[in-house]
Structures are given as C-alpha cells and as structure tokens.
Design an enzyme around this catalytic site. Structure first.
Site, PDB file in Angstrom:
ATOM      1  N   ILE A 154      18.075 -53.291  17.278  1.00 41.98           N
ATOM      2  CA  ILE A 154      18.541 -53.288  15.893  1.00 41.98           C
ATOM      3  C   ILE A 154      19.101 -51.926  15.529  1.00 41.98           C
ATOM      4  CG2 ILE A 154      17.836 -53.542  13.480  1.00 41.98           C
ATOM      5  CD1 ILE A 154      15.686 -55.518  14.480  1.00 41.98           C
ATOM      6  N   ASP A 173      13.916 -40.954  18.436  1.00 44.16           N
ATOM      7  CA  ASP A 173      13.078 -41.994  19.031  1.00 44.16           C
ATOM      8  C   ASP A 173      12.166 -41.309  20.034  1.00 44.16           C
ATOM      9  OD1 ASP A 173      12.057 -44.222  20.601  1.00 44.16           O
ATOM     10  OD2 ASP A 173      13.662 -45.423  19.719  1.00 44.16           O
ATOM     11  N   CYS A 201      12.201 -48.644  13.438  1.00 49.52           N
ATOM     12  CA  CYS A 201      11.122 -48.452  14.414  1.00 49.52           C
ATOM     13  C   CYS A 201       9.952 -49.377  14.086  1.00 49.52           C
ATOM     14  CB  CYS A 201      10.672 -46.991  14.406  1.00 49.52           C
ATOM     15  SG  CYS A 201      10.180 -46.372  12.774  1.00 49.52           S
ATOM     16  N   PRO A 202       9.099 -49.655  15.063  1.00 48.56           N
ATOM     17  CA  PRO A 202       7.914 -50.472  14.793  1.00 48.56           C
ATOM     18  C   PRO A 202       6.873 -49.670  14.025  1.00 48.56           C
ATOM     19  CG  PRO A 202       7.876 -49.696  17.059  1.00 48.56           C
ATOM     20  CD  PRO A 202       9.205 -49.286  16.487  1.00 48.56           C
ATOM     21  N   THR A 228      14.392 -51.628   6.766  1.00 44.84           N
ATOM     22  CA  THR A 228      14.372 -53.068   7.068  1.00 44.84           C
ATOM     23  C   THR A 228      13.353 -53.368   8.164  1.00 44.84           C
ATOM     24  OG1 THR A 228      16.221 -52.713   8.596  1.00 44.84           O
ATOM     25  CG2 THR A 228      16.764 -53.517   6.387  1.00 44.84           C
ATOM     26  N   SER A 229      12.434 -52.451   8.413  1.00 42.54           N
ATOM     27  CA  SER A 229      11.476 -52.610   9.525  1.00 42.54           C
ATOM     28  C   SER A 229      10.110 -53.052   9.021  1.00 42.54           C
ATOM     29  CB  SER A 229      11.380 -51.304  10.315  1.00 42.54           C
ATOM     30  OG  SER A 229      12.607 -51.044  10.974  1.00 42.54           O
ATOM     31  N   ARG A 230       9.259 -52.105   8.642  1.00 43.16           N
ATOM     32  CA  ARG A 230       7.929 -52.409   8.135  1.00 43.16           C
ATOM     33  C   ARG A 230       7.649 -51.529   6.927  1.00 43.16           C
ATOM     34  NH1 ARG A 230       8.525 -56.380  10.369  1.00 43.16           N
ATOM     35  NH2 ARG A 230       7.234 -57.435  11.960  1.00 43.16           N
ATOM     36  N   GLU A 259       3.340 -55.727   0.824  1.00 45.44           N
ATOM     37  CA  GLU A 259       4.146 -56.911   0.524  1.00 45.44           C
ATOM     38  C   GLU A 259       3.438 -58.229   0.777  1.00 45.44           C
ATOM     39  OE1 GLU A 259       6.748 -58.183   4.313  1.00 45.44           O
ATOM     40  OE2 GLU A 259       7.296 -56.217   3.543  1.00 45.44           O
ATOM     41  N   HIS A 291      12.085 -59.211   2.385  1.00 46.10           N
ATOM     42  CA  HIS A 291      11.943 -59.355   3.838  1.00 46.10           C
ATOM     43  C   HIS A 291      12.851 -60.477   4.368  1.00 46.10           C
ATOM     44  CE1 HIS A 291       8.878 -58.191   7.123  1.00 46.10           C
ATOM     45  NE2 HIS A 291       9.981 -58.621   7.695  1.00 46.10           N
TER      46      HIS A 291
END
Length: 337
Positions: A154, A173, A201-202, A228-230, A259, A291
């Site tokens: 992504i 990263d 990133c996660p 847009t990840s977590r 959320e 989400h």
C-alpha cells in the site's frame, strides 16, 4: 466445514454467501462482534471468521478452544486484535495478506486532496447555493515532500500516486525494501522534511503512537497527516493539541484510536460519548471516514476469495496464509503462500 461469521454487515453476505455455497461451507452469520461474551456462539463450528474490530484476546481464545473451534480466519490483513501468544499451539490463525492495496492507497490520496482543497466544505456550500470560495484556499501538491511511513504494497502504491502529482517522496521503514528508487531516511528526518505524512505501517508495540506529542514537535508547521492504517498509530490527544496549536494543518483519517465501538455502525440518532472522537469531528480541517479505505468491489471480491481458500485449505489439512507467534524471535511471524 462449519463457520461462525462475526461482525456481519449486509455487504459481507453479498460476497461470501455465493462462494461458501459453491464450496459447501456452512456459515452462520452473526451481527455481534466476537469477544469473550459472544465466543460461545461458535460452539459446534470448526472456525470463526472475524474482522478488524473483533476482540480475539486470551479470554476469547480460551473459550474458542474449549468449545472445539480449530481456526480463526481473519478476513483482513491486520492482526493486531489477536493475542498470538494465547493462540500458539492451540488454534490456527490465518489472514488475507493482500486484497487490493490500490484501494487503500487511492483512498489515502482522496483524503489528502479533500483536506488540502477543502472539497468537503465546497460541496456543502454549493449545495446550499453558496458559491463563495473564501476559506477554501489550499496549496499545490506539486513540489511538496510526502513522507511515507511503511513501504509495503500500500505504501509503495501511494508513493507512485504521489510521484504522479510531481511530489518529492521520502520514506521510513524499519525493514526497508531493496527498491533503490525509494529514498529512505531516519524517522526524525522524515518528520522534519515532510509537508505531508502518510501512515502505511502495521500496528505493533514499536509503532503504537508513532504520531505523538514529541514527534509532532519535530514536524513542519502546517503539516498534513493522513492515516489509513490503524488508529492507534496516532495519539489522539496529541493530534488534537497539534490541531489546536495550528502545528498540524489538517488530518485525513480513515481510522481512529478507539474506533471499535463506533465504526461500521449508525449512531446518527444517538449521542456519541467519546469526547476525543467528537472533538476531532468538530475541526473543519479534519476529514474522517469510517474505515472504508478497503471498500471497493475488487477488494471485497479478493477478501472473500482468499478467506474461502484459507478455509478450504485448512479443511484439507493445509494451513496457508498463517500468522503465528515465534518464541525464538519473540515476535509475530507472517507466513505467506
């Protein structure tokens, strides 16, 4: 194969039901989220199918194991809601490693464009026959620097989109790729140089609150932040303070730290008691979606197909797309097939 399907939405049935019927997978759909209180609903089923806001903690896993469930099938790529130490050697966990990375990357750019050019406000004005453009000033993306945190599929697609806007792109990263076209920089340098910061990133112990008060201080004045990840990649309190101080020029958020209680549900006729969520929604320079970055036809089809493939393979004695805890490395390991 019998599957208890949790946190079901109408669109889930559209994509999953035909495939499950085709492969003789018997599915019971529950609107309830999976948690310690609802896990007992999976009694008599071989597997549970869960989504991002289901709670798959130790207490839930203990119940699933006690009632004979053998597989947790995540119909998503993220897995931060699973206690892998509790699952180890007791129950298998599989996921969808990739569905449509373009979907999330394109949504990230949509959020960035909306926050910058204020199209959400312009739309409301013109619908009300107000054609005044005062207060809608944005800036050219061309020539600006985008800092990308996380260069998986992504992140790399979002970088390509940024290049299409003639932007300068830098990245951070902890596990950089071998792509020599990517300019990797230390995290502090990314914060100080970037006009736009986008998170891809996660969520891990190392990345939780990677956007915090200390790091916000290192950023340029007026920086735009896209996530847009977590949700827990951002400390919501710090984000609010940064917005109030005008250190942060705007934010495009498809996820939120807390959320799970609200996203994907309709609270339009109720009072939302989360003060930080309500505060963020009150800012004119914050655009929040629920989400939905993954939500395209192509992505939903891929999610359903890969999840069903994971179920069928498990039934046939093979575990594919597995995620598990490795004692020697003391971390969660992704096994891709």
């Amino acid at each position: 194969m019998k599957v208890a399907f949790f946190d079901t939405k109408p669109y889930d049935k559209i994509w999953f039901s035909p495939l499950c019927e085709q492969y003789n997978i018997k599915v019971k759909y529950y609107e309830n989220k999976l948690c310690e209180d609802t896990a007992v609903l999976a009694k008599g089923y071989d597997a549970v199918c869960v989504f991002v806001n289901d709670t798959v903690d130790k207490a839930t896993i203990d119940i699933l194991c006690s009632i004979g469930v053998k597989l947790i099938a995540l119909r998503c790529s993220g897995y931060n809601n699973v206690d892998f130490e509790a699952a180890k050697d007791r129950i298998s966990v599989v996921r969808v490693p990739s569905y449509s990375p373009a979907a999330v990357a394109e949504h990230a750019m949509a959020l960035l464009l909306t926050v910058n050019r204020k199209t959400h406000k312009a739309y409301i004005r013109t619908k009300d026959n107000n054609f005044n453009i005062n207060g809608l000033l944005g800036f050219d993306l061309s020539g600006k620097t985008a800092g990308i945190i996380g260069t998986g599929q992504i992140g790399r697609i979002f970088m390509n989109i940024c290049h299409g806007f003639n932007m300068n792109v830098i990245a951070y990263d902890p596990y950089p790729s071998n792509d020599e076209s990517i300019e990797y920089v230390p995290l502090e340098e990314l914060f100080s140089r970037s006009n736009i910061i986008s998170l891809h990133c996660p969520l891990t112990p190392d990345t939780k609150h990677i956007i915090c008060a200390d790091n916000i201080e290192k950023m340029q004045d007026g920086v735009l932040i896209v996530n847009t990840s977590r949700g827990k990649l951002i400390d919501s309190s710090a984000l609010i303070e940064g917005l109030k101080a005008k250190k942060i020029g705007g934010a495009g958020l498809d996820v939120y730290e807390e959320e799970s209680e609200y996203f994907f549900e309709d609270f339009s006729n109720e009072i939302v008691e989360d003060d930080e969520l309500q505060r963020l929604l009150s800012f004119p320079n914050v655009v929040m979606t629920s989400h939905q970055g993954f939500f395209t036809k192509e992505a939903m089809q891929a999610i359903a197909e890969i999840t069903v493939k994971n179920l069928i393979s498990f039934e046939n004695g093979e575990v594919i797309n597995e995620v598990y805890y490795n004692d020697k490395k003391r971390r969660v390991i992704e096994k891709r097939d």
